[in-house]
Design a protein around this motif. Structure first.
Motif, PDB file in Angstrom:
ATOM      1  N   VAL A 126      14.586 -23.860  -7.147  1.00 10.77           N
ATOM      2  CA  VAL A 126      15.600 -22.862  -6.795  1.00 10.77           C
ATOM      3  C   VAL A 126      14.951 -21.537  -6.408  1.00 10.77           C
ATOM      4  O   VAL A 126      15.424 -20.844  -5.498  1.00 10.77           O
ATOM      5  CB  VAL A 126      16.575 -22.662  -7.975  1.00 10.77           C
ATOM      6  N   THR A 127      13.849 -21.179  -7.063  1.00  7.71           N
ATOM      7  CA  THR A 127      13.237 -19.874  -6.806  1.00  7.71           C
ATOM      8  C   THR A 127      12.348 -19.871  -5.569  1.00  7.71           C
ATOM      9  O   THR A 127      12.257 -18.849  -4.888  1.00  7.71           O
ATOM     10  CB  THR A 127      12.415 -19.417  -8.022  1.00  7.71           C
ATOM     11  N   TYR A 128      11.656 -20.975  -5.285  1.00  6.51           N
ATOM     12  CA  TYR A 128      10.784 -20.915  -4.104  1.00  6.51           C
ATOM     13  C   TYR A 128      11.425 -21.468  -2.841  1.00  6.51           C
ATOM     14  O   TYR A 128      10.858 -21.334  -1.758  1.00  6.51           O
ATOM     15  CB  TYR A 128       9.421 -21.556  -4.369  1.00  6.51           C
ATOM     16  N   ALA A 129      12.614 -22.069  -2.934  1.00  3.65           N
ATOM     17  CA  ALA A 129      13.301 -22.554  -1.738  1.00  3.65           C
ATOM     18  C   ALA A 129      13.655 -21.433  -0.752  1.00  3.65           C
ATOM     19  O   ALA A 129      13.552 -21.630   0.465  1.00  3.65           O
ATOM     20  CB  ALA A 129      14.558 -23.331  -2.125  1.00  3.65           C
ATOM     21  N   PRO A 130      14.083 -20.231  -1.209  1.00  2.99           N
ATOM     22  CA  PRO A 130      14.400 -19.163  -0.245  1.00  2.99           C
ATOM     23  C   PRO A 130      13.242 -18.764   0.650  1.00  2.99           C
ATOM     24  O   PRO A 130      13.465 -18.200   1.726  1.00  2.99           O
ATOM     25  CB  PRO A 130      14.827 -17.992  -1.146  1.00  2.99           C
ATOM     26  N   HIS A 131      12.007 -19.057   0.235  1.00  7.19           N
ATOM     27  CA  HIS A 131      10.853 -18.702   1.066  1.00  7.19           C
ATOM     28  C   HIS A 131      10.916 -19.391   2.423  1.00  7.19           C
ATOM     29  O   HIS A 131      10.403 -18.866   3.423  1.00  7.19           O
ATOM     30  CB  HIS A 131       9.560 -19.086   0.342  1.00  7.19           C
ATOM     31  N   PHE A 132      11.531 -20.554   2.480  1.00  7.14           N
ATOM     32  CA  PHE A 132      11.562 -21.334   3.712  1.00  7.14           C
ATOM     33  C   PHE A 132      12.759 -20.986   4.592  1.00  7.14           C
ATOM     34  O   PHE A 132      12.960 -21.625   5.628  1.00  7.14           O
ATOM     35  CB  PHE A 132      11.566 -22.826   3.379  1.00  7.14           C
ATOM     36  N   ILE A 133      13.541 -20.007   4.182  1.00  3.37           N
ATOM     37  CA  ILE A 133      14.645 -19.519   5.009  1.00  3.37           C
ATOM     38  C   ILE A 133      14.088 -18.440   5.941  1.00  3.37           C
ATOM     39  O   ILE A 133      13.400 -17.529   5.495  1.00  3.37           O
ATOM     40  CB  ILE A 133      15.784 -18.944   4.150  1.00  3.37           C
ATOM     41  N   SER A 134      14.384 -18.525   7.211  1.00  2.00           N
ATOM     42  CA  SER A 134      13.849 -17.559   8.171  1.00  2.00           C
ATOM     43  C   SER A 134      14.441 -16.175   7.929  1.00  2.00           C
ATOM     44  O   SER A 134      15.532 -16.033   7.347  1.00  2.00           O
ATOM     45  CB  SER A 134      14.145 -18.006   9.601  1.00  2.00           C
ATOM     46  N   THR A 135      13.708 -15.170   8.372  1.00  2.00           N
ATOM     47  CA  THR A 135      14.154 -13.784   8.199  1.00  2.00           C
ATOM     48  C   THR A 135      15.490 -13.536   8.896  1.00  2.00           C
ATOM     49  O   THR A 135      16.349 -12.814   8.381  1.00  2.00           O
ATOM     50  CB  THR A 135      13.095 -12.820   8.758  1.00  2.00           C
ATOM     51  N   VAL A 136      15.682 -14.141  10.047  1.00  2.00           N
ATOM     52  CA  VAL A 136      16.940 -13.965  10.781  1.00  2.00           C
ATOM     53  C   VAL A 136      18.118 -14.487   9.960  1.00  2.00           C
ATOM     54  O   VAL A 136      19.180 -13.848   9.898  1.00  2.00           O
ATOM     55  CB  VAL A 136      16.868 -14.686  12.141  1.00  2.00           C
ATOM     56  N   ILE A 137      17.935 -15.645   9.319  1.00  2.00           N
ATOM     57  CA  ILE A 137      19.007 -16.216   8.500  1.00  2.00           C
ATOM     58  C   ILE A 137      19.283 -15.340   7.287  1.00  2.00           C
ATOM     59  O   ILE A 137      20.443 -15.117   6.908  1.00  2.00           O
ATOM     60  CB  ILE A 137      18.645 -17.640   8.065  1.00  2.00           C
ATOM     61  N   SER A 180      16.233  -8.084  -1.534  1.00  2.00           N
ATOM     62  CA  SER A 180      16.425  -9.347  -0.812  1.00  2.00           C
ATOM     63  C   SER A 180      15.071  -9.990  -0.518  1.00  2.00           C
ATOM     64  O   SER A 180      14.941 -11.221  -0.521  1.00  2.00           O
ATOM     65  CB  SER A 180      17.201  -9.105   0.494  1.00  2.00           C
ATOM     66  N   ASP A 181      14.050  -9.158  -0.291  1.00  2.00           N
ATOM     67  CA  ASP A 181      12.709  -9.680  -0.073  1.00  2.00           C
ATOM     68  C   ASP A 181      12.139 -10.277  -1.361  1.00  2.00           C
ATOM     69  O   ASP A 181      11.455 -11.309  -1.327  1.00  2.00           O
ATOM     70  CB  ASP A 181      11.802  -8.563   0.440  1.00  2.00           C
ATOM     71  N   VAL A 182      12.417  -9.637  -2.490  1.00  2.00           N
ATOM     72  CA  VAL A 182      11.975 -10.169  -3.780  1.00  2.00           C
ATOM     73  C   VAL A 182      12.622 -11.530  -4.026  1.00  2.00           C
ATOM     74  O   VAL A 182      11.971 -12.487  -4.460  1.00  2.00           O
ATOM     75  CB  VAL A 182      12.318  -9.190  -4.915  1.00  2.00           C
ATOM     76  N   TRP A 183      13.928 -11.639  -3.755  1.00  2.00           N
ATOM     77  CA  TRP A 183      14.629 -12.910  -3.928  1.00  2.00           C
ATOM     78  C   TRP A 183      14.021 -13.998  -3.048  1.00  2.00           C
ATOM     79  O   TRP A 183      13.894 -15.150  -3.463  1.00  2.00           O
ATOM     80  CB  TRP A 183      16.109 -12.718  -3.561  1.00  2.00           C
ATOM     81  N   GLN A 184      13.591 -13.621  -1.855  1.00  2.00           N
ATOM     82  CA  GLN A 184      13.079 -14.608  -0.912  1.00  2.00           C
ATOM     83  C   GLN A 184      11.650 -15.038  -1.221  1.00  2.00           C
ATOM     84  O   GLN A 184      11.270 -16.185  -0.950  1.00  2.00           O
ATOM     85  CB  GLN A 184      13.153 -14.053   0.513  1.00  2.00           C
ATOM     86  N   THR A 185      10.830 -14.168  -1.775  1.00  2.00           N
ATOM     87  CA  THR A 185       9.397 -14.455  -1.887  1.00  2.00           C
ATOM     88  C   THR A 185       8.878 -14.630  -3.309  1.00  2.00           C
ATOM     89  O   THR A 185       7.765 -15.132  -3.482  1.00  2.00           O
ATOM     90  CB  THR A 185       8.589 -13.327  -1.220  1.00  2.00           C
ATOM     91  N   ALA A 186       9.643 -14.236  -4.333  1.00  2.00           N
ATOM     92  CA  ALA A 186       9.110 -14.244  -5.704  1.00  2.00           C
ATOM     93  C   ALA A 186       8.716 -15.642  -6.159  1.00  2.00           C
ATOM     94  O   ALA A 186       7.640 -15.847  -6.729  1.00  2.00           O
ATOM     95  CB  ALA A 186      10.130 -13.641  -6.662  1.00  2.00           C
ATOM     96  N   GLY A 187       9.579 -16.607  -5.914  1.00  2.00           N
ATOM     97  CA  GLY A 187       9.295 -17.962  -6.379  1.00  2.00           C
ATOM     98  C   GLY A 187       8.067 -18.563  -5.725  1.00  2.00           C
ATOM     99  O   GLY A 187       7.240 -19.202  -6.389  1.00  2.00           O
ATOM    100  N   TYR A 188       7.927 -18.358  -4.437  1.00  2.00           N
ATOM    101  CA  TYR A 188       6.770 -18.911  -3.724  1.00  2.00           C
ATOM    102  C   TYR A 188       5.484 -18.202  -4.147  1.00  2.00           C
ATOM    103  O   TYR A 188       4.439 -18.836  -4.300  1.00  2.00           O
ATOM    104  CB  TYR A 188       6.983 -18.777  -2.217  1.00  2.00           C
ATOM    105  N   SER A 189       5.563 -16.890  -4.350  1.00  2.00           N
ATOM    106  CA  SER A 189       4.374 -16.153  -4.785  1.00  2.00           C
ATOM    107  C   SER A 189       3.946 -16.555  -6.191  1.00  2.00           C
ATOM    108  O   SER A 189       2.756 -16.480  -6.527  1.00  2.00           O
ATOM    109  CB  SER A 189       4.652 -14.644  -4.744  1.00  2.00           C
ATOM    110  N   ALA A 190       4.909 -16.984  -7.013  1.00  2.00           N
ATOM    111  CA  ALA A 190       4.585 -17.381  -8.384  1.00  2.00           C
ATOM    112  C   ALA A 190       3.718 -18.633  -8.418  1.00  2.00           C
ATOM    113  O   ALA A 190       3.036 -18.891  -9.425  1.00  2.00           O
ATOM    114  CB  ALA A 190       5.864 -17.613  -9.183  1.00  2.00           C
TER     115      ALA A 190
END
Length: 313
Positions: A126-137, A180-190
């Motif tokens: 759930v946390t790293y899935a947002p990383h794969f959403i494009s910035t436009v989306i 919004s950037d934290v939500w998108q990248t935190a899981g993947y960075s972890a």
């Protein structure tokens, strides 16, 4: 004797290098494409930064255009907008760094303590899935959520007396951008810190358990020292790119109402260079930005090596 010994040592080193190349030629072959990529697409284009010191003309070309010296840098700093751009870029970058840097570490430490594998994997997904959403989306989602006409958050915020249109509020732009950037990248960075935690010697945990250490004590005395080198490297890289904040998201979230805080160096360079065709000024601003990043990278790496003993090199 000293000169002869030095010559022999140099000869032995050359022989060892040749032997290493012959033995591991497959690995050296794998390096060819990455090195070629960086040389062709990263280092050779750096020569075009000379545009910043010329009055560039498309007709005369890069090398045929007349020299202008530091005129374009002076034009930029003489512009009253310049310091607003630098301030907006620094504030947005520092805000993003302070908010986004510790959260992946905390998330990784928390997940490392979870023993329920299903719950742990679910949280990771759930946390790293947002990383794969494009910035436009992501920006489209923000517009739909915070739109005063169709966004459900507008009524909720208005009920508490807050601004019902955060995207048009200059004071709220930075928070919307950063969180919004934290939500998108935190899981993947972890994932980086999870990998570092997996490499810690299990005997250290056993020793801490025998000493009666609580979970917090284990985190403080085992986990944090174990991932300290990784944290330092990530911190140095983050600070070194603090002026290179992303263009896409800032530009997509930008509108005439929040322009006072959303206009950063990257968006200004795009407008001046591509829209107004002032390539020399845009290159000068971009070169200034890159030099500041380089200075920050060298400074933070030097301080980090002296304080912690860890750095990029």
């Amino acid at each position: 004797m000293t000169a002869l010994s030095a010559q022999r040592t140099a000869a032995l080193r050359r022989k060892a290098r040749r032997r290493s190349v012959r033995r591991h030629w497959q690995l050296y072959l794998l390096l060819v494409l990455p090195v070629a990529y960086f040389v062709i697409f990263q280092y050779i284009p750096m020569a075009n930064n000379v545009i910043a010191f010329k009055d560039y003309s498309v007709v005369e070309g890069i090398w045929g255009s007349p020299w202008a010296g530091f005129d374009h840098f002076e034009r930029f700093f003489a512009n009253p907008v310049a310091w607003d751009l630098i301030r907006n870029t620094l504030v947005l970058s520092l805000y993003g760094f302070l908010a986004g840097f510790p959260i992946p570490i905390i998330l990784a430490l928390a997940l490392n303590e979870v023993r329920a594998r299903f719950f742990k994997r679910t949280v990771q997904m759930v946390t790293y899935a947002p990383h794969f959403i494009s910035t436009v989306i992501v920006v489209s989602m923000l517009i739909l959520i915070f739109s005063p006409r169709i966004g459900f958050m507008s009524d909720f915020l208005g009920f508490f007396g807050m601004s019902s249109n955060l995207l048009a509020d200059p004071d709220a732009f930075r928070s919307v951008y950063v969180w919004s950037d934290v939500w998108q990248t935190a899981g993947y960075s972890a994932i980086i810190y999870m990998a570092a935690l997996a490499g810690i010697d299990p005997s250290l945990y056993e020793a801490a358990r025998l000493d009666g250490a609580s979970r917090l004590r284990k985190i403080w005395h085992v986990d944090l020292p174990g991932i300290a080198p990784t944290v330092v490297v990530v911190m140095v890289l983050s600070v070194g790119s603090i002026m290179a904040i992303g263009f896409e998201k800032a530009f997509l979230l930008q509108n005439p109402l929040n322009l006072s805080t959303s206009e950063i160096i990257a968006t200004y360079t795009y407008k001046i260079g591509l829209l107004n065709a002032d390539f020399s000024l845009a290159t000068a601003v971009g070169l200034f930005n890159s030099v500041i990043n380089l200075i920050l990278l060298l400074a933070v790496n030097t301080v980090s090596k002296r304080v912690t003993g860890n750095g990029l090199w």
